[in-house]
Scaffold this motif. Structure first.
Motif, mmCIF file in Angstrom:
data_model
loop_
_atom_site.group_PDB
_atom_site.id
_atom_site.type_symbol
_atom_site.label_atom_id
_atom_site.label_comp_id
_atom_site.label_asym_id
_atom_site.label_seq_id
_atom_site.Cartn_x
_atom_site.Cartn_y
_atom_site.Cartn_z
ATOM 1 N N HIS A 135 31.131 -19.565 -6.936
ATOM 2 C CA HIS A 135 30.103 -18.539 -6.828
ATOM 3 C C HIS A 135 29.132 -18.773 -7.986
ATOM 4 N N CYS A 174 28.817 -19.216 -0.539
ATOM 5 C CA CYS A 174 30.272 -19.092 -0.640
ATOM 6 C C CYS A 174 30.887 -18.568 0.646
ATOM 7 N N HIS A 178 28.143 -14.354 1.957
ATOM 8 C CA HIS A 178 27.519 -14.721 0.680
ATOM 9 C C HIS A 178 26.304 -13.846 0.364
HETATM 10 CU CU1 CUA Z 1 29.722 -15.704 -3.830
HETATM 11 CU CU2 CUA Z 1 27.871 -16.693 -2.688
#
Ligand code: CUA
Length: 303
Positions: A135, A174, A178
């Protein structure tokens, strides 16, 4: 630009303005020269082309000047970046944990929050941890961004200089949600911050719900019956469900054993119609037996 929201705004915005200034200057200058040449040296005005063989003076000029310009850009970039790596010893440490798809902040006194609350004019250092994938914690108003890497403790620091609330984004793709991995940073006057920090009043939520909020369960499982990433928790207790185990479909009844195995070994039995491999964390070391009991008690109430 130049808002003073954090101690880094000036450095970053100056570098940005310098580079943008150079770019705009050359865009205009090169376009102007190009247009002039097109007119001055077209076939009508200049029927016979001249072959220029080389010009030392010109070559030195076009080597030295760009080198200086690039070094000027580097200087401003470095001046803006270097202080970010220089973390003050007395900065207030806050642990920031990322997981699909939420942020959690933990303070020295054990207080946890899904919003980052910081005192004004005080240095704060964030210790960044990930429970699953990459992230990146990004606070645009503060001009700071840092990757959150599984198995590593990256750090970022800042001083919030203006009261208010500012967006936190995840800046590293992610997965499915996200773009919803959002939070806020609140900058408070020191008095208000201390009041917030020392307020340990228990949350009004039932304990099971608190555990689920703390572990971001609700970013994938709804409480109201709507489908997000995983099955909803509404009415889940005692439900007969078709699950896929090692590629084979089978029917189960959601009971204590099933809830336990779904949390400790999330990919073993996946509800039919949902994807495997989206719940990466095994919560074995994260959710205690006591918390497991609280979750089960809470799920029983979600009729
Ligand atoms: Cu956590 Cu994009």
């Amino acid at each position: 630009m130049f808002t003073d929201a954090s101690n880094f705004v000036n450095g970053v915005d100056t570098a940005f303005a310098v580079i943008l200034g150079f770019s705009v200057f050359f865009l205009i200058a090169i376009s102007a020269v190009m247009i002039y040449f097109v007119i001055r040296y077209n076939r009508k005005r200049n029927p016979k082309a001249t072959n220029i063989e080389g010009n030392h003076k010109l070559e030195i000029i076009w080597t030295v000047i760009p080198t200086i310009l690039v070094l000027v850009m580097f200087y401003y970039g470095w001046a803006g970046y270097q202080p970010m790596r220089d973390i003050p010893k007395d900065a207030i440490p806050i642990k920031a944990t990322a997981q699909m798809w939420s942020w959690q902040f933990e303070y020295e006194n054990g207080k946890t929050s899904d919003t980052l609350v910081v005192p004004k004019d005080k240095a704060v250092v964030l210790n960044l941890f990930s429970r699953d994938v990459l992230h990146s914690l990004y606070i645009p108003a503060f001009r700071i961004k840092e990757d959150v890497v599984p198995g590593r403790n990256n750090q970022m620091w800042f001083i919030g200089q203006k009261e208010g609330d500012y967006n936190i984004f995840c800046a590293e793709y992610c997965g499915d949600r996200h773009s919803q991995m959002l939070s806020k940073v609140w900058v408070l006057e020191e008095g208000d911050y201390n009041k917030w920090y020392n307020d340990t009043t228990a949350s009004a939520d039932p304990p099971g719900l608190q555990v689920m909020k703390k572990n971001a369960c609700l970013s994938c499982h709804s409480l109201d019956g709507s489908r997000i990433v995983g099955p909803t928790f509404k009415g889940i207790w005692g439900k007969t469900e078709t699950v896929v185990t090692n590629g084979e479909e089978r029917e189960i009844v959601v009971d204590e054993a099933y809830i336990r195995s779904s949390i400790y070994d999330p990919n073993a039995d996946v509800t039919k119609g949902y994807n495997q491999g989206l719940m990466l964390t095994t919560y074995k070391d994260i959710i205690s037996e006591e918390e497991m009991g609280q979750i089960i008690d809470y799920l029983k109430t979600l009729k």
